[in-house]
Design a protein around this motif. Structure first.
Motif, PDB file in Angstrom:
ATOM      1  N   ASP A  85       0.899  -1.192  -0.005  1.00  0.00           N
ATOM      2  CA  ASP A  85      -0.009  -0.011  -0.024  1.00  0.00           C
ATOM      3  C   ASP A  85       1.001   1.172  -0.063  1.00  0.00           C
ATOM      4  O   ASP A  85       1.686   1.387   0.819  1.00  0.00           O
ATOM      5  CB  ASP A  85      -0.870  -0.043   1.096  1.00  0.00           C
ATOM      6  N   PRO A  86       0.963   2.147  -1.010  1.00  0.00           N
ATOM      7  CA  PRO A  86       1.829   3.351  -1.295  1.00  0.00           C
ATOM      8  C   PRO A  86       1.792   4.262  -0.317  1.00  0.00           C
ATOM      9  O   PRO A  86       2.406   5.096   0.176  1.00  0.00           O
ATOM     10  CB  PRO A  86       1.756   3.660  -2.400  1.00  0.00           C
ATOM     11  N   LYS A  87       0.390   4.232   0.472  1.00  0.00           N
ATOM     12  CA  LYS A  87       0.057   5.243   1.379  1.00  0.00           C
ATOM     13  C   LYS A  87       0.896   4.997   2.824  1.00  0.00           C
ATOM     14  O   LYS A  87       1.444   6.088   3.250  1.00  0.00           O
ATOM     15  CB  LYS A  87      -1.383   5.238   2.021  1.00  0.00           C
ATOM     16  N   ASP A  88       1.258   3.967   3.091  1.00  0.00           N
ATOM     17  CA  ASP A  88       2.101   3.801   4.412  1.00  0.00           C
ATOM     18  C   ASP A  88       3.161   2.530   4.400  1.00  0.00           C
ATOM     19  O   ASP A  88       3.845   2.216   5.328  1.00  0.00           O
ATOM     20  CB  ASP A  88       1.180   3.517   5.432  1.00  0.00           C
ATOM     21  N   PHE A  89       3.265   2.192   3.241  1.00  0.00           N
ATOM     22  CA  PHE A  89       4.132   0.955   2.730  1.00  0.00           C
ATOM     23  C   PHE A  89       3.904  -0.511   3.238  1.00  0.00           C
ATOM     24  O   PHE A  89       4.776  -1.338   3.474  1.00  0.00           O
ATOM     25  CB  PHE A  89       5.631   1.396   3.058  1.00  0.00           C
ATOM     26  N   SER A  90       2.855  -0.447   3.989  1.00  0.00           N
ATOM     27  CA  SER A  90       2.379  -1.891   4.703  1.00  0.00           C
ATOM     28  C   SER A  90       1.923  -2.768   3.464  1.00  0.00           C
ATOM     29  O   SER A  90       1.557  -2.442   2.479  1.00  0.00           O
ATOM     30  CB  SER A  90       1.245  -1.516   5.667  1.00  0.00           C
ATOM     31  N   VAL A  91       2.092  -4.017   3.965  1.00  0.00           N
ATOM     32  CA  VAL A  91       1.363  -4.847   2.999  1.00  0.00           C
ATOM     33  C   VAL A  91      -0.306  -4.657   2.818  1.00  0.00           C
ATOM     34  O   VAL A  91      -0.911  -4.623   3.554  1.00  0.00           O
ATOM     35  CB  VAL A  91       1.624  -6.196   3.768  1.00  0.00           C
ATOM     36  N   GLY A  92      -0.354  -4.738   1.405  1.00  0.00           N
ATOM     37  CA  GLY A  92      -1.817  -4.258   0.972  1.00  0.00           C
ATOM     38  C   GLY A  92      -2.698  -5.645   0.427  1.00  0.00           C
ATOM     39  O   GLY A  92      -3.795  -5.532   0.335  1.00  0.00           O
ATOM     40  N   GLY A  93      -1.898  -6.740   0.335  1.00  0.00           N
ATOM     41  CA  GLY A  93      -2.677  -7.952  -0.277  1.00  0.00           C
ATOM     42  C   GLY A  93      -1.834  -9.014  -0.054  1.00  0.00           C
ATOM     43  O   GLY A  93      -0.566  -9.073   0.313  1.00  0.00           O
ATOM     44  N   PRO A  94      -2.180 -10.255  -0.602  1.00  0.00           N
ATOM     45  CA  PRO A  94      -1.540 -11.415  -0.643  1.00  0.00           C
ATOM     46  C   PRO A  94      -0.378 -11.426  -1.531  1.00  0.00           C
ATOM     47  O   PRO A  94      -0.249 -10.507  -2.388  1.00  0.00           O
ATOM     48  CB  PRO A  94      -2.374 -12.502  -0.829  1.00  0.00           C
ATOM     49  N   GLY A  95       0.618 -12.197  -1.215  1.00  0.00           N
ATOM     50  CA  GLY A  95       1.933 -12.482  -2.075  1.00  0.00           C
ATOM     51  C   GLY A  95       1.540 -13.106  -3.361  1.00  0.00           C
ATOM     52  O   GLY A  95       0.801 -13.963  -3.643  1.00  0.00           O
ATOM     53  N   PHE A  96       2.493 -12.741  -4.443  1.00  0.00           N
ATOM     54  CA  PHE A  96       2.309 -13.160  -5.707  1.00  0.00           C
ATOM     55  C   PHE A  96       3.901 -13.210  -6.390  1.00  0.00           C
ATOM     56  O   PHE A  96       4.829 -12.569  -5.966  1.00  0.00           O
ATOM     57  CB  PHE A  96       1.619 -12.167  -6.677  1.00  0.00           C
ATOM     58  N   LEU A  97       3.762 -14.276  -7.221  1.00  0.00           N
ATOM     59  CA  LEU A  97       4.995 -14.233  -8.300  1.00  0.00           C
ATOM     60  C   LEU A  97       4.449 -13.652  -9.649  1.00  0.00           C
ATOM     61  O   LEU A  97       3.234 -14.173  -9.828  1.00  0.00           O
ATOM     62  CB  LEU A  97       5.484 -15.459  -8.494  1.00  0.00           C
ATOM     63  N   ALA A  98       5.187 -12.795 -10.198  1.00  0.00           N
ATOM     64  CA  ALA A  98       4.900 -12.482 -11.785  1.00  0.00           C
ATOM     65  C   ALA A  98       5.669 -13.441 -12.611  1.00  0.00           C
ATOM     66  O   ALA A  98       6.759 -13.593 -12.340  1.00  0.00           O
ATOM     67  CB  ALA A  98       5.199 -11.107 -11.883  1.00  0.00           C
ATOM     68  N   ARG A  99       4.952 -13.930 -13.548  1.00  0.00           N
ATOM     69  CA  ARG A  99       5.291 -14.982 -14.462  1.00  0.00           C
ATOM     70  C   ARG A  99       5.171 -14.529 -15.804  1.00  0.00           C
ATOM     71  O   ARG A  99       4.335 -13.911 -16.278  1.00  0.00           O
ATOM     72  CB  ARG A  99       4.698 -16.360 -14.350  1.00  0.00           C
ATOM     73  N   ILE A 100       6.438 -14.478 -16.371  1.00  0.00           N
ATOM     74  CA  ILE A 100       6.916 -13.701 -17.680  1.00  0.00           C
ATOM     75  C   ILE A 100       7.307 -14.769 -18.727  1.00  0.00           C
ATOM     76  O   ILE A 100       8.340 -15.450 -18.658  1.00  0.00           O
ATOM     77  CB  ILE A 100       7.766 -12.389 -17.590  1.00  0.00           C
ATOM     78  N   ASP A 101       6.459 -14.700 -19.913  1.00  0.00           N
ATOM     79  CA  ASP A 101       7.076 -15.665 -20.871  1.00  0.00           C
ATOM     80  C   ASP A 101       7.820 -14.736 -21.971  1.00  0.00           C
ATOM     81  O   ASP A 101       7.060 -13.951 -22.678  1.00  0.00           O
ATOM     82  CB  ASP A 101       5.963 -16.430 -21.765  1.00  0.00           C
TER      83      ASP A 101
END
Length: 527
Positions: free
Chosen positions: A368-384
């Motif tokens: 969350d850019p407002k306070d840099f806290s975690v705003g959601g669950p974790g992800f990996l971005a997969r790129i082809d």
């Protein structure tokens, strides 16, 4: 003050880059013995106390001498039964043999002569000078402390960079024995090997050089950009990411090593700046990985001023390292695709990045850019890269703020630094969702391991950071208390070999510090 681990690392780097800790004449965890500062817990020549020396077949572990890897206790002495003619194949009289005076010992067998092509005769022992830690590169050349022998050079398998204490620490993988901490620079962020030199990327805007076998600092060095953060060596080139300067810096080795049995580069390696790429203001490049002739780089974005400048991965062609050029940009998903928690907004904040089977995977902090806290669950971005397709692999709420990613065989391992709360002095006072996630060959999560203090106990809170992989073991740096956790991948499961789980050996205390946080800047496997 609430913050996530990623901004903590970036902010801490900025704060400390020009302001190293002040301390005593000897660095943290060291004691003065004569004119030298030594780590009494793991220095074999000063084990537990100044002047107490272990034998050549012993190693200093937690201030006491014990048989090193490859040696066995026989009659009160540590001997190498694979090559000792007095105890060949085991202790004499207890399964081993004392070879006849005209015989040699090779791989635990008495023989008339050395038979293997890789063997060199050293007195009555047949050894491989490329790999034998007791005869490394030459007969009788013993690798000090817990170093291994590879290619006839003594080195550690893993090196931890101690950001807050200004030291580097080697670890012998497998036995997981640490060597003595050695002061290098002010705030080492990461390291890499080049020939027989260890390159140390220091937050003081310096690429420092040390001897690989003892980390003694060498005269050679180079200036980097602001907040140098990551380092890759592809000899003869060195690639450096400078996070606050927003650049990829390329250096080249132009000199050849000296001949003979001595150091290849006795004064260090002369490196020349030959190329660079600027990614633009506030992009904050953070991690990178090589795939063929391309480098893939995560742009974290400046989380305090303009996070929108990040949230992407760029591809840079280094077909000509002296003229690197951006050849592609991959925008990462935003908004509802990141499944923000109620009342939160999120911004994709990529950090670590790796390749596997032709695809690129970026650890995606969901902040969350407002306070840099975690705003959601974790992800990996997969790129082809072939199709330019970008999709998300959800890691769940058990993995908050994914931070580093590396392949382990056909699987992927991800560290999760967690949703953290720090006080104004950067002391970690709470963390949740930190640990590791294992993805199978089909990119589905098959195992997870939470790092936490055991119930009913008190310990410094963990926060999983950068890590390296040796075989099927991951050596995971701690963002908070200077520890290295050892996690083994066994099939589709994760086993904590050295960590906080009851029954596991305690973690390796690589970077002890009396007061305040101790960041393991990186843990790097040395080829």
């Amino acid at each position: 003050m609430r913050a996530s681990t990623v901004p903590f690392l970036v902010t801490l780097s900025l704060l400390l880059a020009g302001c190293p800790d002040e301390g005593p004449l000897c660095a943290e965890g060291q004691t003065r013995c004569g004119d030298a500062c030594v780590d009494l817990s793991s220095t074999s020549s000063h084990c537990g106390a100044c002047g107490v020396a272990c034998s050549a077949t012993e190693v200093c572990v937690e201030g006491a001498c014990r048989c090193r890897s490859g040696a066995t206790l026989c009659g009160g002495q540590c001997v190498v039964t694979a090559s000792d003619p007095s105890h060949c194949g085991g202790c004499a009289g207890a399964g081993g043999t004392a070879c006849a005076p005209d015989q040699v010992c090779e791989q635990g067998q008495c023989k008339a002569a050395c038979a293997l092509a890789s063997s060199e005769r050293c007195d009555r022992s047949c050894v491989d000078l490329d790999t034998d830690a007791f005869h490394c590169g030459a007969c009788g050349s013993v690798c000090a402390d817990s170093r291994s022998c590879r290619g006839g050079i003594c080195t550690y398998d893993v090196v931890a960079a101690c950001f807050n204490t200004g030291q580097v620490v080697g670890i012998h993988a497998g036995p997981d024995v640490k060597g003595p901490a050695v002061a290098v620079g002010t705030s080492p962020q990461t390291v890499a090997r080049m020939q027989d030199v260890l390159l140390v990327l220091d937050a003081s805007m310096r690429l420092r050089q040390t001897r690989l076998f003892d980390y003694g600092e060498l005269p050679a060095g180079n200036t980097t950009g602001l907040v140098p953060n990551h380092l890759i060596v592809e000899d003869p080139h060195v690639f450096i990411l400078n996070s606050t300067s927003n650049t990829l810096q390329v250096l080249r080795r132009d000199e050849e090593p000296t001949g003979g049995n001595g150091p290849r580069f006795p004064d260090g390696i002369t490196l020349t700046n030959v190329g660079s790429v600027n990614f633009g203001a506030n992009t904050n490049p953070y991690g990178f990985t090589l795939l063929g002739l391309d480098v893939y780089i995560t742009l974290l974005g400046n989380l305090r001023t303009d996070p929108s400048a990040g949230g992407r991965v760029v591809r840079v062609s280094v077909a000509d390292p002296a003229a690197p050029v951006i050849t592609g940009t991959f925008e990462l998903p935003t908004g509802e695709a990141l499944k923000p928690f109620p009342g939160r907004t999120t911004a994709p904040s990529p950090t670590g990045i790796a390749t596997r089977q032709g695809r690129v995977y970026a650890a995606l902090g969901n902040l969350d850019p407002k306070d840099f806290s975690v705003g959601g669950p974790g992800f990996l971005a997969r790129i082809d890269p072939a199709t330019r397709a970008v999709d998300l692999l959800e890691l769940g709420e058990g993995c908050l703020n994914p931070f580093w990613v590396m392949p382990v065989g056909e699987r992927l391992l991800v560290s999760c630094s967690g949703g953290a709360i720090y006080d104004r002095n950067f002391n970690l006072i709470d963390v949740r969702g930190t640990g590791l996630m294992l993805l199978g060959p089909d990119d589905r999560v098959v195992a997870s391991l939470a790092l936490r203090c055991p119930e009913g106990t008190s310990c410094p809170l963990p926060s999983a950071g950068r890590f390296s992989v040796v075989g099927n073991r991951a050596y995971v740096g701690d963002n908070n208390a200077g520890r290295v956790f050892v996690i083994e991948v066994v099939g589709d499961s994760l086993v904590e070999r050295r960590g906080l789980t009851p029954g596991a050996e305690p973690p390796i205390l690589a970077c002890p510090r009396g007061n305040g946080p101790s960041l393991v800047g990186d843990v790097v496997a040395i080829p």
